[in-house]
Design an enzyme around this catalytic site. Structure first.
Site, PDB file in Angstrom:
ATOM      1  CG  LEU A  59      -1.869   1.178   1.365  1.00  0.00           C
ATOM      2  CD1 LEU A  59      -2.879   1.190   0.218  1.00  0.00           C
ATOM      3  CD2 LEU A  59      -2.586   1.131   2.716  1.00  0.00           C
ATOM      4  CG  ASP A  60      -0.544   4.664   0.208  1.00  0.00           C
ATOM      5  OD1 ASP A  60      -1.206   4.668  -0.841  1.00  0.00           O
ATOM      6  OD2 ASP A  60      -1.038   4.926   1.322  1.00  0.00           O
ATOM      7  CD  GLU A  61       5.768   0.450   1.551  1.00  0.00           C
ATOM      8  OE1 GLU A  61       6.528  -0.429   1.078  1.00  0.00           O
ATOM      9  OE2 GLU A  61       5.538   0.584   2.754  1.00  0.00           O
TER      10      GLU A  61
END
Length: 289
Positions: A228-230
């Site tokens: 997530l979000d990476e």
């Protein structure tokens, strides 16, 4: 060859003579080079190239070009892709409640700044239907709960496949996509995160930014991955703020940054300016498209 401008994206281990070998190949096939952008990652010994070619007057077919290029590419360890510029990408936009990114994308597409076809807007809420209808874009309402998430994602995937969607834009779609969904569309899902990653990941970043008394807020557009979000970061921007800003003020300023960052990331993808290497995105600057 029907298409006039052909774009190759190439990455490989760095070696002497790569530029000469690549440019001589295209010269020998009758292409005129419009632009040639390069980047060498000396730390990882990797070479990256974006080369745009004028195909006017060439007699070679697409299949012959790719077969011949593979003969050059294979011994040099190339990872490569080619775009013939003969079709616009089909785009689907996923949204929830926030309207600013959706409206901005549709307006830019209508004005020609984003050269793509928006095939549909998909949402887990009805709220933004009027915006899609304003632009005559089909709107699909697919509600989701914890118990129905798998079925809802299957419905989305069927819509995307049936409409031959090339790029999925999460324009403030406030649902976490499953690993199964993401892995079906590698490097084809762009997400806008309303924070300057890696700071303030997850939900409600403006409240946490206010609590920390930040002096800069920003937005990050990245490819969605299982983490997530990476995912690989395509574009980021920041805006200076002061201690006077409330969470609502930060949110309002941040919305403007989000619009610009997401539009830029979409444009870079559409114009074949991005090569993903591991978890980094090499983004070549616009070159007179």
């Amino acid at each position: 060859m029907d298409s006039q401008v052909v774009t190759f994206l190439i990455s490989c281990p760095d070696n002497k003579g790569l530029v000469a070998k690549i440019t001589n190949f295209f010269y020998s096939k009758g292409f005129n080079i419009l632009s040639c952008q390069q980047y060498v990652n000396a730390i990882e010994n990797m070479y990256f190239m974006r080369i745009r070619l004028n195909a006017e007057g060439t007699k070679i077919s697409k299949s012959d070009l790719e077969t011949k290029f593979l003969e050059l590419a294979k011994p040099l360890g190339f990872k490569w892709s080619v775009n013939y510029g003969d079709k616009k990408l089909n785009v689907a936009i996923l949204v929830s409640h926030a309207s600013h990114c959706l409206y901005d994308i549709l307006e830019r597409q209508r004005e020609g700044d984003l050269d793509c076809t928006v095939k549909m807007v998909i949402s887990n809420h009805e709220k933004l239907r009027p915006i899609a209808e304003m632009f005559n874009v089909p709107y699909y309402y697919l509600p989701v709960t914890k118990d129905t998430k798998e079925k809802q994602e299957e419905e989305i995937i069927n819509l995307l496949n049936d409409n031959k969607v090339d790029l999925i834009v999460m324009a403030r779609y406030m649902q976490i996509l499953s690993s199964s969904f993401i892995n079906k569309f590698p490097e084809k899902i762009i997400n806008i995160h309303h924070s300057f990653l890696p700071a303030f990941q997850g939900a409600n970043p403006y409240k946490r930014a206010y609590e920390r008394g930040v002096k800069l807020i920003g937005a990050t557009a990245h490819y969605a991955t299982e983490d997530l979000d990476e995912g690989p970061i395509i574009e980021q921007a920041v805006e200076r703020v002061t201690h006077d800003c409330t969470p609502q003020t930060l949110k309002r300023i941040g919305a403007d940054v989000e619009r610009l960052v997401l539009a830029k990331a979409i444009k870079c993808h559409i114009q074949n300016q991005i090569i993903v290497s591991k978890n980094r995105a090499v983004v070549f600057p616009e070159s007179g498209e």
